[in-house]
Design a protein around this motif. Structure first.
Motif, PDB file in Angstrom:
ATOM      1  N   ASN A  82      -1.265  -2.156  16.408  1.00  0.00           N
ATOM      2  CA  ASN A  82      -1.774  -1.286  17.464  1.00  0.00           C
ATOM      3  C   ASN A  82      -3.158  -0.763  17.086  1.00  0.00           C
ATOM      4  OD1 ASN A  82       0.736  -1.523  18.851  1.00  0.00           O
ATOM      5  ND2 ASN A  82       1.568   0.147  17.611  1.00  0.00           N
ATOM      6  N   SER A  83      -3.870  -0.254  18.089  1.00  0.00           N
ATOM      7  CA  SER A  83      -5.197   0.329  17.867  1.00  0.00           C
ATOM      8  C   SER A  83      -6.077  -0.617  17.055  1.00  0.00           C
ATOM      9  CB  SER A  83      -5.072   1.680  17.157  1.00  0.00           C
ATOM     10  OG  SER A  83      -4.273   2.567  17.898  1.00  0.00           O
ATOM     11  N   LEU A  84      -6.100  -1.857  17.476  1.00  0.00           N
ATOM     12  CA  LEU A  84      -6.837  -2.865  16.716  1.00  0.00           C
ATOM     13  C   LEU A  84      -8.333  -2.597  16.720  1.00  0.00           C
ATOM     14  CD1 LEU A  84      -4.767  -5.962  17.765  1.00  0.00           C
ATOM     15  CD2 LEU A  84      -5.163  -5.219  15.425  1.00  0.00           C
ATOM     16  N   LYS A  85      -8.964  -2.948  15.603  1.00  0.00           N
ATOM     17  CA  LYS A  85     -10.396  -2.745  15.403  1.00  0.00           C
ATOM     18  C   LYS A  85     -11.059  -4.098  15.146  1.00  0.00           C
ATOM     19  CE  LYS A  85      -9.395   1.629  13.053  1.00  0.00           C
ATOM     20  NZ  LYS A  85      -9.570   2.405  11.796  1.00  0.00           N
ATOM     21  N   PRO A  86     -12.338  -4.219  15.398  1.00  0.00           N
ATOM     22  CA  PRO A  86     -13.027  -5.482  15.103  1.00  0.00           C
ATOM     23  C   PRO A  86     -12.863  -5.922  13.648  1.00  0.00           C
ATOM     24  CG  PRO A  86     -14.398  -4.125  16.504  1.00  0.00           C
ATOM     25  CD  PRO A  86     -13.206  -3.285  16.125  1.00  0.00           C
ATOM     26  N   GLU A  87     -12.774  -4.972  12.740  1.00  0.00           N
ATOM     27  CA  GLU A  87     -12.614  -5.334  11.331  1.00  0.00           C
ATOM     28  C   GLU A  87     -11.219  -5.872  11.007  1.00  0.00           C
ATOM     29  OE1 GLU A  87     -13.751  -2.424  12.570  1.00  0.00           O
ATOM     30  OE2 GLU A  87     -13.062  -0.711  11.370  1.00  0.00           O
ATOM     31  N   ASP A  88     -10.316  -5.850  11.965  1.00  0.00           N
ATOM     32  CA  ASP A  88      -9.008  -6.490  11.787  1.00  0.00           C
ATOM     33  C   ASP A  88      -9.071  -7.992  12.061  1.00  0.00           C
ATOM     34  OD1 ASP A  88      -7.551  -3.592  13.313  1.00  0.00           O
ATOM     35  OD2 ASP A  88      -7.567  -4.090  11.180  1.00  0.00           O
ATOM     36  N   THR A  89     -10.206  -8.471  12.528  1.00  0.00           N
ATOM     37  CA  THR A  89     -10.362  -9.895  12.804  1.00  0.00           C
ATOM     38  C   THR A  89     -10.203 -10.706  11.529  1.00  0.00           C
ATOM     39  OG1 THR A  89     -11.816  -9.525  14.700  1.00  0.00           O
ATOM     40  CG2 THR A  89     -11.982 -11.666  13.593  1.00  0.00           C
ATOM     41  N   ALA A  90      -9.278 -11.665  11.565  1.00  0.00           N
ATOM     42  CA  ALA A  90      -8.968 -12.483  10.390  1.00  0.00           C
ATOM     43  C   ALA A  90      -7.897 -13.491  10.764  1.00  0.00           C
ATOM     44  CB  ALA A  90      -8.464 -11.608   9.237  1.00  0.00           C
ATOM     45  N   VAL A  91      -7.652 -14.407   9.844  1.00  0.00           N
ATOM     46  CA  VAL A  91      -6.462 -15.251   9.942  1.00  0.00           C
ATOM     47  C   VAL A  91      -5.340 -14.509   9.228  1.00  0.00           C
ATOM     48  CG1 VAL A  91      -5.402 -17.455   9.375  1.00  0.00           C
ATOM     49  CG2 VAL A  91      -7.829 -17.364  10.016  1.00  0.00           C
ATOM     50  N   TYR A  92      -4.234 -14.373   9.905  1.00  0.00           N
ATOM     51  CA  TYR A  92      -3.086 -13.652   9.361  1.00  0.00           C
ATOM     52  C   TYR A  92      -2.033 -14.663   8.914  1.00  0.00           C
ATOM     53  CZ  TYR A  92      -4.907  -9.176  10.853  1.00  0.00           C
ATOM     54  OH  TYR A  92      -5.672  -8.043  10.985  1.00  0.00           O
ATOM     55  N   TYR A  93      -1.578 -14.481   7.674  1.00  0.00           N
ATOM     56  CA  TYR A  93      -0.599 -15.379   7.079  1.00  0.00           C
ATOM     57  C   TYR A  93       0.685 -14.623   6.778  1.00  0.00           C
ATOM     58  CZ  TYR A  93      -4.683 -18.331   6.087  1.00  0.00           C
ATOM     59  OH  TYR A  93      -5.824 -19.092   6.186  1.00  0.00           O
ATOM     60  N   CYS A  94       1.795 -15.259   7.041  1.00  0.00           N
ATOM     61  CA  CYS A  94       3.058 -14.700   6.565  1.00  0.00           C
ATOM     62  C   CYS A  94       3.472 -15.463   5.307  1.00  0.00           C
ATOM     63  CB  CYS A  94       4.140 -14.762   7.625  1.00  0.00           C
ATOM     64  SG  CYS A  94       4.629 -16.419   8.134  1.00  0.00           S
ATOM     65  N   ALA A  95       4.250 -14.803   4.482  1.00  0.00           N
ATOM     66  CA  ALA A  95       4.654 -15.396   3.212  1.00  0.00           C
ATOM     67  C   ALA A  95       6.005 -14.842   2.789  1.00  0.00           C
ATOM     68  CB  ALA A  95       3.597 -15.113   2.142  1.00  0.00           C
ATOM     69  N   ALA A  96       6.667 -15.601   1.930  1.00  0.00           N
ATOM     70  CA  ALA A  96       7.988 -15.206   1.440  1.00  0.00           C
ATOM     71  C   ALA A  96       7.990 -15.218  -0.084  1.00  0.00           C
ATOM     72  CB  ALA A  96       9.050 -16.165   1.973  1.00  0.00           C
ATOM     73  N   GLU A  97       8.571 -14.185  -0.664  1.00  0.00           N
ATOM     74  CA  GLU A  97       8.702 -14.126  -2.122  1.00  0.00           C
ATOM     75  C   GLU A  97      10.127 -13.735  -2.488  1.00  0.00           C
ATOM     76  OE1 GLU A  97       6.364 -11.124  -4.053  1.00  0.00           O
ATOM     77  OE2 GLU A  97       7.586  -9.506  -3.249  1.00  0.00           O
ATOM     78  N   ARG A  98      10.486 -14.068  -3.724  1.00  0.00           N
ATOM     79  CA  ARG A  98      11.815 -13.717  -4.191  1.00  0.00           C
ATOM     80  C   ARG A  98      11.993 -12.199  -4.213  1.00  0.00           C
ATOM     81  NH1 ARG A  98      14.698 -18.276  -5.986  1.00  0.00           N
ATOM     82  NH2 ARG A  98      13.397 -20.075  -5.441  1.00  0.00           N
ATOM     83  N   SER A  99      13.198 -11.779  -4.176  1.00  0.00           N
ATOM     84  CA  SER A  99      13.522 -10.373  -3.972  1.00  0.00           C
ATOM     85  C   SER A  99      13.009  -9.450  -5.075  1.00  0.00           C
ATOM     86  CB  SER A  99      15.036 -10.205  -3.830  1.00  0.00           C
ATOM     87  OG  SER A  99      15.688 -10.662  -5.004  1.00  0.00           O
TER      88      SER A  99
END
Length: 122
Positions: A82-99
């Protein structure tokens, strides 16, 4: 293991987006999940993470504007922005790690999705 991120797009400053990441090929409920982002010419940055237990952690630059959640029944992690800003512009990656991982460190993640582009116009 596959992580499929979606939901990115072009939005005006002040707008909202919800990213999704569908996981397959792993015991989703046993993994911590994280979102990272990378803007052109910048290092990959931790955005938010959620432990297998449901505890969430946020990067300093985005807390109070973003909410991470998970649905173990759907093997999916979400990032409400929410309330996104121009500086939030990027490629967003999801990732998984062990617990047992720290959640914040990209080096500890075992699996990565392909990324989804978020562009915020001013």
């Amino acid at each position: 293991v596959q992580l499929q991120a979606s939901g990115g797009g072009l939005v005006q400053a002040g707008g909202s987006l919800r990213l999704s990441c569908a996981a397959s090929g792993l015991t989703f409920s046993s993994y911590n999940m994280g979102w990272f982002r990378q803007a052109p010419g910048k290092e990959r940055e931790f955005v938010a993470g959620i432990r297998w237990s449901g505890t969430s952690i946020y990067g300093d630059s985005v807390k109070d504007r973003l909410t991470i959640s998970r649905d173990n029944a759907k093997n999916t992690v979400y990032l409400q922005m929410n309330s996104l800003k121009p500086e939030d512009t990027a490629v967003y990656y999801c990732a998984a790690e062990r617990s047992w991982g720290s959640v914040r460190s990209a080096y500890e993640y075992d699996h990565w999705g392909q990324g989804t582009q978020v562009t915020v116009s001013s």
